[in-house]
Design a protein around this motif. Structure first.
Motif, PDB file in Angstrom:
ATOM      1  N   ASN A  30       0.816  -1.219   0.000  1.00 43.72           N
ATOM      2  CA  ASN A  30       0.000   0.000   0.000  1.00 43.72           C
ATOM      3  C   ASN A  30       0.848   1.267   0.000  1.00 43.72           C
ATOM      4  O   ASN A  30       0.366   2.338  -0.408  1.00 43.72           O
ATOM      5  N   GLY A  53       0.075   0.719  -4.736  1.00 44.03           N
ATOM      6  CA  GLY A  53      -1.068   0.617  -3.852  1.00 44.03           C
ATOM      7  C   GLY A  53      -2.321  -0.002  -4.440  1.00 44.03           C
ATOM      8  O   GLY A  53      -2.449  -1.207  -4.588  1.00 44.03           O
ATOM      9  N   GLY A  54      -3.242   0.874  -4.803  1.00 45.40           N
ATOM     10  CA  GLY A  54      -4.541   0.399  -5.261  1.00 45.40           C
ATOM     11  C   GLY A  54      -4.591  -0.135  -6.669  1.00 45.40           C
ATOM     12  O   GLY A  54      -5.659  -0.520  -7.148  1.00 45.40           O
ATOM     13  N   LYS A  73      -1.467  -9.132  -2.780  1.00 45.25           N
ATOM     14  CA  LYS A  73      -1.103  -8.671  -1.443  1.00 45.25           C
ATOM     15  C   LYS A  73      -1.144  -9.799  -0.420  1.00 45.25           C
ATOM     16  O   LYS A  73      -0.345  -9.835   0.518  1.00 45.25           O
TER      17      LYS A  73
END
Length: 118
Positions: A30, A53-54, A73
């Motif tokens: 993240n 991250g996203g 993740k």
């Protein structure tokens, strides 16, 4: 302790595919930009693709539409799916983790060799 370990390299014919994996420890996806770089003989290391991250991604023009970067993740792993490989993709591929808050927090794997040849 941060560790990045690449795997999945090898030899493939032009037009073939390979999937590289970068297994990590000590990295929070993240807050790190995860990147795949490559270095061909006699050339500088260059950024191939990155993900943050996203899921925001970047691709070098020469691999756009052929390579896909993704992250898992749950398994702390980043992948680089390489399709329609060309001889010019031959290089050592390195996994990189760089903090989005502190550029000095910059980590590298040891690399994996990809050879595209008939």
């Amino acid at each position: 302790q941060v560790q990045l370990v690449e795997s999945g390299g090898g030899s493939v014919q032009p037009g073939g595919s390979l999937r590289l994996s970068c297994t990590t420890s000590g990295i929070n996806f993240n807050v790190y930009r995860m990147g795949w770089y490559r270095q061909a003989p006699g050339k500088q290391r260059e950024l191939v693709a990155s993900i943050v991250g996203g899921g925001s991604t970047f691709y070098q023009d020469s691999v756009e539409g052929r390579f896909i970067i993704s992250s898992d993740k749950a398994n702390n792993t980043v992948y680089l799916q390489m399709n329609s490989l060309k001889s010019e993709d031959t290089a050592v591929y390195y996994c990189n983790a760089r903090s989005v808050y502190a550029r000095a927090m910059d980590y590298w794997g040891k690399g994996t060799l990809v050879t595209v040849s008939s």
